[in-house]
Structure formats: C-alpha cells, structure tokens
Design an enzyme around this catalytic site. Structure first.
Site, PDB file in Angstrom:
ATOM      1  N   TYR A 182      32.713  40.641  39.788  1.00 48.67           N
ATOM      2  CA  TYR A 182      33.730  41.181  40.701  1.00 48.67           C
ATOM      3  C   TYR A 182      33.628  42.704  40.810  1.00 48.67           C
ATOM      4  O   TYR A 182      34.143  43.287  41.761  1.00 48.67           O
ATOM      5  CB  TYR A 182      35.144  40.820  40.252  1.00 48.67           C
TER       6      TYR A 182
ATOM      7  N   HIS B 246      30.095  31.585  34.292  1.00 42.54           N
ATOM      8  CA  HIS B 246      30.660  31.634  35.649  1.00 42.54           C
ATOM      9  C   HIS B 246      30.183  30.489  36.562  1.00 42.54           C
ATOM     10  O   HIS B 246      30.977  29.929  37.319  1.00 42.54           O
ATOM     11  CB  HIS B 246      30.327  32.992  36.286  1.00 42.54           C
TER      12      HIS B 246
END
Length: 278
Positions: free
Chosen positions: A50, A108
């Site tokens: 991010y 992830h």
C-alpha cells in the site's frame, strides 16, 4: 460504543471492526488514521504494497494511545516470499510503522505460479516465534492453498483475509474456515462499488426497517456472520457512520434475503482470482 473482540485460534483477540487504508495515499494516511483513532477505531489494516505504513506509524506515534490498545495488521508482498525475504520484509514494515511487533502478519497473496507460498507461511511461523508478530495468517487463499499450507507446516492460519461481500460470499472458503477454527476477514466488504448492493431491495428494506444506511446494514450483515471487517473511508463522517453499527440486529429473514444476493457462480467477484494473480 464497544467494538466486539473476536478470539483467534491462537488465543489472541482482534477487534471485529477496524479501519483499512488500501488506496489511501501516503500523504493522506497520517491524517486519515489519526481521525479514525480519534473517533474510536483501534484496529488498523495496512500492507507493505500500500506504500503507506509510514503514515500509519506517524498516526500511531502522534495518538498517544497505549500500544496494547491497538491492533495493527500488515502484509508480506508477493516478491518477498523466497529465502529469508520475509524476515527482511517484516523488519522494514516494523521500522516504517515505528513499532516492535505487529499484531497480525499475513501472506498477501498465494501467487501459486511461483509456488512459494508454503515457504512464505513457514517463515511467518518463525517470525511469530521470534516475537515480531503475535498472530499469523494469509490473504486471498483458496481452500486448495489452505489445505496445502496446513498439510506441509502443521499450522492453520489464524485468519484468511478474502474478498467477501453479499454479491460474492466465498462459501467454500468460509465453510472450510468454520471447520478449521480459522476466522474470515472481509476485504471490499461493501462490494467495491461494482454492484449496487445499496439499492438491492434486501438491503434497502432492512435499512428502512432499522433506521440505518444501506452501508450500515451490509456491515451489520458481516458482523452477524462473524466476519472481521475494516471498511475504508477518508471522510470523518463516514468513519463515524461505519462505527455506528452495534445498536441494531438484522432478523433471520433479513439475513437470508441478503444471503440470496450472491449468484454463487463467481460472477460477483470484483478483484482478481487468486490463482491468476502472480
């Protein structure tokens, strides 16, 4: 207003409702997270990819909230699965976050074409043993990935963070989770805007019946299902609205009507299929 705590299979607890910073620009993250903490959030979900862990860390430092009152999640990106890369990756994340330990660290994506997600999760087990993370889990894993991880490491992830909303309910994964003591975290809990969930009669009628917004009804549906959710917004009024979901209970009929919004053919998916994201 007290946010319920969910007990994970490892005995640690996690606030059932949190704040996600996916797609929040780094320069806006500190302000957004600071406002979220100010209105009552204590669970923050970020990820290395991010690009905003430093903003989260700055907000944590500025808040003055004791560390043990916060729950911080970050994630291992797909190019860090091999060798000792997970060790280096979590060290970088902890430095940016300004903390010594995360509460939850996730692989992830499985990226099955690279075939290294089992190794990555095995390294997370070591990171947990080293005290760098309290709990470990995965994100975007399907049953085939979960079964292989458990078979080869002997450890069941504490959570699987998956795309889940009324139009895409991932019943196979949620059923496996229920059978194996794994909790589900729902990303994109409001459908990411692709589907007009808020205009669906099942949602709109429940909203009218309870004096709530359609978004609050969908979040309430998740909470009653036992899902852990962390909707994203950078507007403080929406942050408050998303927290104001603990004073009503959907009826069994309302839950069933929202359940029926899932076509169950996979067409409700907004994100990429985990087997195709490499």
């Amino acid at each position: 207003m007290t946010i319920p705590l969910i007990t994970l299979s490892d005995g640690h607890t996690i606030p059932q409702l949190g704040y996600g910073v996916f797609l929040v620009p780094q320069e806006e993250t500190e302000k957004a997270v600071s406002e979220a903490l100010e209105v009552g959030y204590r669970h923050i979900d970020t990820a290395a990819i991010y690009g905003n862990e430093a903003g989260v860390g700055a907000a944590i430092a500025k808040s003055g909230i004791p560390r043990d009152e916060l729950f911080i999640t970050t994630k291992l990106w797909n190019d860090r699965h091999d060798g000792d890369e997970p060790n280096a990756a979590i060290a970088e994340s902890l430095e940016k976050l300004g903390i010594d330990q995360v509460d939850l660290y996730l692989v992830h994506w499985p990226t099955p074409a690279k075939d290294n997600y089992v190794h990555a999760f095995a390294k997370l087990i070591e990171l947990r043993e080293q005290g760098l993370t309290r709990s470990i889990g995965v994100s975007n894993f399907l049953v085939e990935h979960l079964e292989r991880v458990v078979k080869e490491t002997g450890v069941t992830p504490a959570v699987d963070q998956i795309e889940l909303h009324p139009a895409y309910q991932q019943r196979e994964v949620t059923s496996w989770a229920a059978d194996h003591g794994m909790r589900i975290e729902a990303w994109g809990p409001l459908g990411q805007g692709k589907y007009d969930l808020f205009g669906a009669p099942a949602v709109a009628e429940a909203a009218s019946a309870h004096g709530k917004t359609p978004a609050q009804v969908v979040l309430g549906w998740h909470l009653q299902k036992g899902n852990i959710v962390f909707p994203k917004s950078v507007r403080i009024e929406r942050l408050r609205e998303n927290l104001d979901v603990f004073d009503f209970t959907l009826t069994d009929a309302e839950i069933s009507a929202i359940d029926a919004l899932d076509p169950q053919d996979g067409s409700g998916r907004v994100g990429t299929h985990p087997n195709e994201f490499n």
